[in-house]
Design an enzyme around this catalytic site. Structure first.
Site, short mmCIF file in Angstrom:
data_model
loop_
_atom_site.label_atom_id
_atom_site.label_comp_id
_atom_site.label_asym_id
_atom_site.label_seq_id
_atom_site.Cartn_x
_atom_site.Cartn_y
_atom_site.Cartn_z
N GLU A 1 0.83 -1.22 0.00
CA GLU A 1 0.00 0.00 0.00
C GLU A 1 0.86 1.27 0.00
OE1 GLU A 1 -2.30 -2.61 -0.41
OE2 GLU A 1 -1.94 -2.95 1.71
N ASN B 1 -1.61 -7.96 -3.42
CA ASN B 1 -2.23 -7.13 -4.45
C ASN B 1 -1.20 -6.26 -5.17
OD1 ASN B 1 -2.34 -5.70 -1.66
ND2 ASN B 1 -2.42 -4.04 -3.12
N ASP C 1 -7.71 -4.87 -4.30
CA ASP C 1 -6.88 -5.26 -3.14
C ASP C 1 -7.03 -6.74 -2.80
OD1 ASP C 1 -5.03 -4.83 -1.11
OD2 ASP C 1 -6.53 -4.24 0.36
O1 LIG Z 1 -0.18 -5.49 1.26
C1 LIG Z 1 0.40 -5.59 2.33
O2 LIG Z 1 1.61 -5.43 2.48
C2 LIG Z 1 -0.45 -5.96 3.52
C3 LIG Z 1 0.13 -6.31 4.73
C4 LIG Z 1 -0.69 -6.67 5.82
C5 LIG Z 1 0.05 -7.08 7.06
O3 LIG Z 1 1.30 -7.14 6.99
O4 LIG Z 1 -0.51 -7.36 8.11
C6 LIG Z 1 -2.12 -6.64 5.63
C7 LIG Z 1 -2.60 -6.31 4.33
N1 LIG Z 1 -1.77 -5.96 3.33
C8 LIG Z 1 -3.99 -6.31 4.03
O5 LIG Z 1 -4.37 -6.02 2.87
C9 LIG Z 1 -4.94 -6.65 5.02
O6 LIG Z 1 -6.16 -6.67 4.77
C10 LIG Z 1 -4.47 -6.98 6.31
C11 LIG Z 1 -5.16 -7.34 7.47
C12 LIG Z 1 -4.22 -7.49 8.43
C13 LIG Z 1 -4.42 -7.83 9.85
O7 LIG Z 1 -3.42 -8.10 10.53
O8 LIG Z 1 -5.59 -7.82 10.33
N2 LIG Z 1 -2.98 -7.29 7.91
C14 LIG Z 1 -3.10 -6.97 6.61
#
Ligand SMILES: O=C(O)c1cc(C(=O)O)c2c(n1)C(=O)C(=O)c1cc(C(=O)O)[nH]c1-2
Length: 534
Positions: free
Chosen positions: A170, A236, A278
């Site tokens: 992101e 994504n 995403d």
């Molecule tokens: O694209 C990324 O680098 C990334 C990392 C993470 C993460 O490291 O926890 C999440 C997401 N995306 C993501 O899209 C997401 O919905 C998400 C939920 C969580 C969580 O711990 O509840 N981490 C992440």
């Protein structure tokens, strides 16, 4: 036997030696002391405080009577029988780190190998820790937080290599997977999830877009020792606004089959080409040998964030089944010949910048919270999400270290009146549920299933819950004092079966949903251990 040999054997019930409870990530245990009848007598044995108020997503590792568990700022060793702390070592990171973390200040746990623990840090370091005393043995910087990288993933040790992923899609990063020497920390290989223009797949990106293409690798892969292949999901593409990056955007929203010694890609399968929504494909790639048209088949299963439940032949990446397990409106299905989604106007309009209502939402049909596959019932038990989203792409410019999304986030959810989540018992080949246990507030906890016919999971409102694996009837629950985002595990010690789970409220839904019903859930990280009252 070494820990690696024990995991490989797949029959050890005295320990919990890796993320996913076995290289196949099935999160299934053959233990049955805790079963449909006895589970009503399940009581807490002890509770251990993390002295932390963040979301606790760490999967406990259990080895020879010691539990190793993490939070974002500490690694802890606890006596499994008494709950007494053996050691606790702090993990420091620069105060500005959380600014480049998208979805929660968290860590998902350690890997164990020959007396050492391996973990990642929020500021993108990989560290080795002496399991005896918590002392740091080596440290390697995988990436720079200034460039938008962070780390939440639990490492995998496969074929003697420590393998880690990365977060940051992101923030205009370029994802990768790394291999490290467990003894010295030497960097052995890096495989980028976004190929450069001169590599195979490089032609699926235009101009310089590959440099900011995302493709994080933030959930631990599975491993088939016989095929000596690691299966790792890729996140994504960035930014969400797909008009910025025409093309299929390999290997985003894909699974990579890799050689653990070299990181070489053996095959890939892309679930969602040029994805605007995403739909990270990072969620656990569960390995099982299943019957496909009467033939025993080495399968890989994935409840994809894009709403389809996939079964692939893990020897070659061939698609065997892909069916919706939640409401899906961006595609009508998946072409069994090409393996590509058959998209509707929702996807086309979204790419053209029109406002759409999309199912599933950008949080997916299932987010990261791992499912369990029970080879005895043949069902996958998964916490699924039951809501859509409002999506509109918007122009975006890249600025290092800042969000790089290209999506209007003012009102991104389309919540219905019904339950926002279900724990589902899914038939992998059809995507259909045998049963569904609703939850008004969706569950974001991992799932564990056992030969006792019980399925464990937790609620964001704090209840640790047990369900009947055949009917979905709730058999037991216990209030843990904070919300559960953790990953339940089970093992036996001295003839007693234990179940453990972390409690500690937070995570992506609590950050972004605006769900007021969660306002009263107290923070507070801790580890709970349960057993049947003797
Ligand atoms: O694209 C990324 O680098 C990334 C990392 C993470 C993460 O490291 O926890 C999440 C997401 N995306 C993501 O899209 C997401 O919905 C998400 C939920 C969580 C969580 O711990 O509840 N981490 C992440």
């Amino acid at each position: 036997q070494t820990t690696e040999q024990l995991v490989k054997g797949g029959t050890d019930t005295s320990n919990v030696l890796n993320y996913g409870m076995g290289y196949n990530l099935q999160r299934f245990s053959t233990l049955n002391q805790i079963n449909k009848d006895s589970v009503k007598n399940l009581v807490p044995v002890w509770n251990y405080s993390f002295n932390d108020d963040r979301s606790e997503e760490s999967q406990p590792i259990v080895y020879q009577g010691v539990i190793y568990v993490t939070s974002h700022n500490a690694t802890m060793a606890v006596d499994a029988k008494t709950g007494k702390q053996i050691w606790k070592s702090k993990v420091e990171y620069p105060a500005e780190t959380p600014r480049i973390v998208c979805c929660g200040i968290i860590n998902r746990g350690v890997a164990i190998h020959e007396g050492k623990l391996f973990r990642t840090t929020l500021d993108a370091n990989v560290i080795a820790i002496d399991a005896k005393n918590g002392k740091e043995l080596w440290r390697q910087k995988a990436a720079d937080i200034k460039e938008g990288y962070s780390m939440t993933v639990a490492p995998l040790v496969a074929d003697g290599v420590v393998i880690t992923g990365i977060s940051g899609a992101e923030f205009g990063t370029r994802g990768f997977i790394d291999g490290w020497d467990p003894a010295t920390g030497k960097h052995l290989w890096r495989t980028h999830s976004i190929p450069s223009p001169d590599e195979p797949g490089g032609d699926t990106w235009k101009g310089d877009t590959w440099k900011l293409g995302g493709g994080s690798t933030w959930i631990t892969g599975s491993y088939d020792p016989e095929l000596n292949t690691v299966y790792w999901g890729i996140g994504n593409p960035g930014p969400f606004n797909s008009a910025v990056r025409p093309g299929d955007n390999l290997y985003t929203c894909s699974v990579l089959a890799m050689d653990p010694k070299t990181g070489k890609i053996k095959w890939h399968y892309q679930f969602s080409p040029n994805n605007p929504f995403d739909y990270d494909a990072v969620a656990e790639m569960v390995l099982a040998d299943v019957n496909v048209e009467g033939k025993p088949t080495k399968a890989l299963m994935n409840a994809n964030r894009n709403g389809f439940f996939y079964v692939l032949d893990r020897t070659n990446g061939k698609l065997l089944a892909a069916n919706p397990y939640v409401k899906v409106n961006w595609a009508t299905g998946v072409d069994m010949k090409t393996g590509k989604p058959i998209e509707t106007d929702v996807a086309k309009d979204a790419r053209e910048g029109k406002k759409v209502t999309v199912y599933p939402s950008i949080l997916g049909g299932k987010n990261w919270e791992p499912m369990s596959f029970n080879p005895q019932t043949g069902l996958a038990y998964a916490n699924t999400l039951n809501f859509g989203g409002k999506y509109k792409a918007e122009p975006v410019t890249f600025k290092q270290g800042e969000w790089y999304l290209g999506m209007d986030l003012t009102d991104p959810w389309e919540f219905g009146d019904g339950p926002r989540g279900y724990l589902k018992a899914i038939d992998p080949m059809t995507g259909k549920s045998k049963w569904e246990a609703p939850s008004d507030i969706p569950r974001f906890s991992g799932v564990l299933s056992t030969a006792g016919g019980v399925v464990f999971s937790g609620a964001l409102t704090g209840e640790f819950e047990a369900f009947d694996a055949d009917t979905g009837k709730k058999l037991w629950q216990f209030q843990t004092g904070s919300g559960i985002e953790g990953q339940p595990v089970t093992w036996q010690q001295d003839g007693v079966q234990y179940v453990a789970v972390t409690s500690g409220y937070g995570g992506v839904y609590s950050l972004f949903s605006g769900d007021e019903r969660l306002a009263k859930v107290p923070p507070g990280g801790s580890l709970w251990v349960f057993a049947v009252k003797q």
